[in-house]
Scaffold this motif. Structure first.
Motif, short mmCIF file in Angstrom:
data_model
loop_
_atom_site.label_atom_id
_atom_site.label_comp_id
_atom_site.label_asym_id
_atom_site.label_seq_id
_atom_site.Cartn_x
_atom_site.Cartn_y
_atom_site.Cartn_z
N VAL A 156 -34.32 36.17 -19.49
CA VAL A 156 -33.46 35.47 -20.71
C VAL A 156 -31.95 35.66 -19.20
O VAL A 156 -31.99 34.71 -19.67
N SER A 157 -31.97 36.96 -18.88
CA SER A 157 -30.91 36.39 -17.52
C SER A 157 -30.62 35.19 -16.61
O SER A 157 -30.27 35.08 -15.98
N VAL A 158 -32.50 36.09 -15.93
CA VAL A 158 -32.56 33.96 -15.16
C VAL A 158 -32.50 32.60 -15.92
O VAL A 158 -32.14 32.17 -14.76
N LEU A 159 -32.76 33.20 -16.72
CA LEU A 159 -32.44 31.63 -17.64
C LEU A 159 -31.08 30.78 -17.30
O LEU A 159 -30.34 30.23 -17.31
N SER A 160 -30.39 31.89 -17.98
CA SER A 160 -28.66 32.16 -18.51
C SER A 160 -28.09 31.50 -16.73
O SER A 160 -27.86 30.76 -16.60
N GLY A 161 -28.28 32.31 -15.78
CA GLY A 161 -27.52 32.07 -14.36
C GLY A 161 -28.15 31.31 -13.46
O GLY A 161 -27.53 29.74 -13.39
N ARG A 162 -29.30 30.21 -14.28
CA ARG A 162 -29.86 29.37 -13.98
C ARG A 162 -29.10 28.08 -13.93
O ARG A 162 -28.93 27.17 -13.58
N PHE A 163 -29.15 28.12 -15.48
CA PHE A 163 -28.56 26.93 -16.38
C PHE A 163 -27.09 26.43 -15.86
O PHE A 163 -26.42 25.75 -15.66
N PHE A 164 -26.36 27.56 -15.74
CA PHE A 164 -25.28 27.87 -15.59
C PHE A 164 -24.65 27.93 -13.85
O PHE A 164 -22.99 26.77 -12.95
N VAL A 165 -25.65 27.62 -13.19
CA VAL A 165 -25.60 27.55 -11.07
C VAL A 165 -26.28 26.09 -11.42
O VAL A 165 -25.14 25.60 -10.88
N ASN A 166 -27.05 25.67 -11.74
CA ASN A 166 -27.31 23.95 -12.15
C ASN A 166 -25.94 23.17 -13.29
O ASN A 166 -26.43 21.99 -12.20
N PHE A 167 -25.92 23.75 -13.42
CA PHE A 167 -24.44 23.30 -14.83
C PHE A 167 -23.42 24.14 -15.00
O PHE A 167 -23.36 23.99 -15.96
#
Length: 132
Positions: A1-12
């Motif tokens: 879950v934290s990987v998804l959140s981190g990736r989302f906010f880094v990408n966008f």
């Protein structure tokens, strides 16, 4: 879950504007450790899990996604394109984390799920009069 959140906010990073608790965080590790962010990510994944568990119950799927769409359109005023972006990142992360089990069939199923989520949510945005 934290990987998804981190990736989302880094990408966008523009998506952080909707989250007062962590919109000023720049460090992906700090975002991944944020309890508020993790809590929100769990709610997102919980809603998606509910949709998956009820794919044979179109009324339940519509109901869950209508609640999500309405809250994000009316209360949070989130641009609907972020649903497409988030589900795209989700698909990326799942494909990476479960590479050995992520068959073309699984990829196809998750792609359909992305479309289902985005279609239902944007329909709700239209219903509430979201400006195009």
């Amino acid at each position: 879950v934290s990987v998804l959140s981190g990736r989302f906010f880094v990408n966008f990073p523009s998506a952080k504007q909707y989250f007062s608790q962590f919109k000023h965080m720049e460090d992906p590790l700090e975002m991944e450790r944020s309890l508020q962010l993790r809590k929100h990510a769990r709610r997102v994944m919980g809603a998606i899990n509910t949709v998956v568990e009820n794919l044979n119950d179109s009324e339940k799927v519509s109901s869950v996604l209508a609640l999500v769409g309405k809250a994000h359109a009316v209360k949070h005023k989130v641009e609907p394109i972020y649903f497409k972006k988030l589900t795209g990142v989700m698909l990326e992360v799942i494909a990476e984390e479960y590479a050995d089990d992520f068959t073309p069939e699984a990829h196809g199923a998750w792609t359909k799920m992305k479309t289902l989520i985005y279609t239902h949510v944007t329909a709700v945005y239209k219903e509430v009069g979201w400006p195009q």
